[in-house]
Scaffold this active site. Structure first.
Site, PDB file in Angstrom:
ATOM      1  N   PRO A 333       0.829  -1.210   0.000  1.00  4.69           N
ATOM      2  CA  PRO A 333       0.000   0.000   0.000  1.00  4.69           C
ATOM      3  C   PRO A 333       0.864   1.262   0.000  1.00  4.69           C
ATOM      4  O   PRO A 333       2.018   1.236   0.420  1.00  4.69           O
ATOM      5  CB  PRO A 333      -0.790  -0.125   1.311  1.00  4.69           C
ATOM      6  N   GLY A 334       0.283   2.371  -0.439  1.00 10.17           N
ATOM      7  CA  GLY A 334       0.987   3.650  -0.442  1.00 10.17           C
ATOM      8  C   GLY A 334       1.387   4.076  -1.842  1.00 10.17           C
ATOM      9  O   GLY A 334       1.068   3.429  -2.843  1.00 10.17           O
ATOM     10  N   ILE A 335       2.119   5.192  -1.905  1.00 10.41           N
ATOM     11  CA  ILE A 335       2.576   5.732  -3.186  1.00 10.41           C
ATOM     12  C   ILE A 335       3.671   4.832  -3.756  1.00 10.41           C
ATOM     13  O   ILE A 335       4.646   4.519  -3.077  1.00 10.41           O
ATOM     14  CB  ILE A 335       3.107   7.167  -3.010  1.00 10.41           C
ATOM     15  N   GLY A 337       6.927   3.571  -5.611  1.00  9.11           N
ATOM     16  CA  GLY A 337       8.237   4.162  -5.810  1.00  9.11           C
ATOM     17  C   GLY A 337       8.611   4.239  -7.275  1.00  9.11           C
ATOM     18  O   GLY A 337       8.133   3.455  -8.096  1.00  9.11           O
ATOM     19  N   LYS A 353      11.707  -5.282  -1.425  1.00 12.67           N
ATOM     20  CA  LYS A 353      11.970  -4.196  -2.371  1.00 12.67           C
ATOM     21  C   LYS A 353      12.869  -4.704  -3.495  1.00 12.67           C
ATOM     22  O   LYS A 353      13.951  -5.246  -3.235  1.00 12.67           O
ATOM     23  CB  LYS A 353      12.621  -3.013  -1.649  1.00 12.67           C
ATOM     24  N   ASP A 388      17.794  -0.634   8.782  1.00 10.75           N
ATOM     25  CA  ASP A 388      18.709  -1.627   8.238  1.00 10.75           C
ATOM     26  C   ASP A 388      17.949  -2.471   7.212  1.00 10.75           C
ATOM     27  O   ASP A 388      16.737  -2.640   7.299  1.00 10.75           O
ATOM     28  CB  ASP A 388      19.240  -2.521   9.362  1.00 10.75           C
TER      29      ASP A 388
END
Length: 618
Positions: A333-335, A337, A353, A388
């Protein structure tokens, strides 16, 4: 061949390979331990740049030794061409060599690191590598006569007497044999004694009342930490005593930290690794786990600088969770990248990621540059403000656990990193980080009080990064996260720079009416130029946010603030950033101790910012 087992150890090469692997690990740990032990001399000499350099270089030791061992196996044994049966025998011989080893779990991980560089992914199962540990780490002891115990136990000579406890505390500090004078150790012990009284109050002391203290100091940056616990009856309370240099170049005990919450802050995943001289690291982890039962073992190994062991343990925990869960991986979720594709598993508190294959025009970067930024963060002092990350290669995921939209997203943005093999999706490279609430989302949902303290925390985070010679690059709210305990942490590293590499400039005055009215940038901008005055329009569109920000952090919009910090760091100064609230520091008489440092530390960290946003540390 899955599930098969060799019954005869009949290949002499297998033993030689196992011995060569163990030789490689032993060389690694000898160098690792030597660097950690030398931290004491660097601390005594106030060699802060040497301490930082050692922290960075030690992280690189492991991969160097792994490469050396893999090269030796290939040169001497043609390891990549050996049969499956031989590799099974190698593992069995290796287990035998670890029976009386003091770091068996680390040696098993080293075995995995070397063999997975040589063998195909089809070998990555417990027949050939240590998917599960084989040698117990329970109750390992060093039997050599001159060896240090893992911890020392102290029994105050007169239980219930302040004098008895005071003498014990003096002896605890003296036993570390620090080769630099304290400004006034007796005074500091009185502060500690009062802190003990405040913490424990009027309690009845049991027959087993004792203080256990780990035998080695914990070094990080400009501090040394005594770590231990107080046992009274069935109650155990962990504590840490930070020892620092003051402005007179003498030692002082800066404060006393008690309980799991304060120790979690000290051992946070957003801080640099400690330098600790350990013969038996598993015993240190077991002791620390008794102080912080909520902290998983893999994080403790990381905190001790054994990040490859932490990474191995984390992956085992992840596989176990995957086996016992049924939800699906999804686009996070979210904007989204611009350089990273981020996905998560809702039931697992981490994000995955993957670097994209291509980026929009405004992102002038490459995969290699992005990876170098992540490595910079790994080796730098994270000062509690940079998460980290765990880096993995060739990770196989079950296809049926991926939402179709996520698979299509990976195919579109990261085709070079994706291999589809039957029921598995293999990602050739990814990072894993702790999941946090993006700060922009947190602010949208926050109460007025939460919003105020989040904005204060955001400014504090930037100032801590500045003190560590880090310029975040992209300071938008979405690039910061809020941990479950309310700490604001930076996690978008693709534009990160050393502060000393940046050129902080004031926006020039327009020379003509056309320049003043122009919507475009009319002045020249170099590749490392930064204009702090321009941060406001991007960050402070919300009037309430702007009011709080300007009240507490207006200097962040002033080039002079940034240039002043840059000049000081370039001049060799190492800033103090404390892993505890500055208001906890012992207050010494005016003119003694740290002088102006107290004022600077307090101004960087208003106490209310962390205590109101969330009293628990990361």
């Amino acid at each position: 061949m899955a599930g098969s087992f060799v019954t005869t150890l009949n290949d002499p090469r297998a033993f030689d390979i196992a011995q060569a692997l163990l030789d490689g690990f032993n060389r690694h740990y000898k160098l690792f331990r030597q660097t950690s032990a030398e931290a004491k001399q660097r601390f005594e000499a106030a060699d802060w740049h040497g301490q930082q350099r050692a922290q960075r270089e030690r992280i690189e030791f492991y991969d160097l030794r792994v490469d050396e061992a893999a090269e030796r196996l290939e040169n001497e044994f043609r390891a990549s061409s050996l049969s499956e049966e031989t590799w099974q025998q190698v593992k069995l011989y290796y287990i035998g060599l670890l029976i009386n080893h003091h770091q068996p779990e680390l040696a098993e991980t080293f075995f995995n690191s070397v063999t997975t560089k040589i063998l195909h992914r089809s070998y990555f199962r417990n027949d050939f590598i240590f998917v599960r540990p084989a040698v117990s780490t329970e109750y390992i002891e060093n039997e050599e006569p001159d060896s240090l115990p893992t911890y020392r136990a102290y029994y105050p000579s007169r239980p219930g007497s302040a004098e008895g406890l005071r003498e014990t505390l003096l002896r605890i500090v003296d036993n570390y044999q620090l080769q630099r004078e304290f400004e006034d150790l007796g005074r500091d012990i009185d502060y500690v004694l009062q802190a003990f009284r405040n913490q424990f109050g009027d309690v009845k002391l049991s027959a087993n009342f004792q203080i256990q203290v780990l035998a080695s100091l914990f070094f990080r940056n400009k501090g040394a930490y005594i770590v231990g616990k107080v046992i009274n009856g069935f109650r155990e309370t962990g504590f840490a005593l930070p020892v620092l240099h003051n402005s007179r170049e003498l030692l002082t005990i800066d404060t006393a930290l008690f309980g799991e919450d304060e120790l979690l802050l000290l051992f946070s995943f957003a801080r640099a690794y400690f330098l600790v001289d350990m013969e038996i690291p598993s015993a240190y982890v077991q002791f620390l786990r008794s102080l912080m039962p909520r902290k998983p073992r893999w994080e403790l190994y990381n905190a001790l600088g054994l990040q490859k062991q932490g990474k191995n343990q984390f992956y085992r925990d992840f596989l176990y969770h995957l086996r016992h869960s049924s939800d699906s991986f999804r686009i996070a979720p979210g904007i989204k990248g611009m350089v990273m594709l981020v996905f998560d598993l809702p039931s697992f508190p981490f994000v995955f990621k993957v670097i994209k294959d291509f980026y929009p025009p405004q992102k002038d970067t490459t995969r290699e540059l992005i990876q170098s930024k992540y490595q910079l963060v790994k080796t730098h002092d994270r000062v509690g403000r940079m998460a980290d990350s765990l880096e993995y290669s060739n990770v196989a995921f079950p296809r049926q656990r991926f939402e179709p939209e996520l698979i299509e997203e990976i195919r579109h943005f990261c085709p070079s990193l994706l291999e589809e093999e039957g029921d598995s999706l293999v990602l050739k490279h990814l990072y894993i980080e702790r999941r946090m609430i993006p700060l922009n989302i947190y602010l949208q949902e926050a109460t007025p009080e939460q919003m105020k303290h989040a904005v204060i925390e955001y400014g504090n985070a930037i100032k801590d990064l500045v003190a560590a010679n880090i310029f975040p690059g992209d300071m938008l709210w979405k690039n910061f996260g809020v941990t479950r305990h309310g700490k604001v942490v930076f996690y978008d590293y693709d534009e990160i720079e050393y502060l000393t590499d940046c050129n902080f400039r004031k926006v020039p005055e327009p020379r003509t009416e056309e320049e003043e009215m122009s919507g475009d940038i009319w002045y020249s901008v170099g590749p490392k130029d930064v204009f702090p005055e321009t941060f406001g329009p991007f960050l402070l569109g919300n009037p309430t946010v702007r009011e709080v920000f300007m009240q507490h952090h207006a200097e962040l919009l002033d080039p002079a603030f940034w240039q002043g910090r840059k000049d000081r760091i370039a001049g060799g100064y190492v800033h103090d950033v404390f892993p505890y609230d500055p208001h906890k520091r012992f207050r010494r008489p005016l003119g003694l101790g740290f002088g102006s440092l107290d004022a600077e530390a307090v101004s960087l960290h208003p106490a209310s910012a962390t205590t109101q946003l969330g009293h628990n540390p990361i």
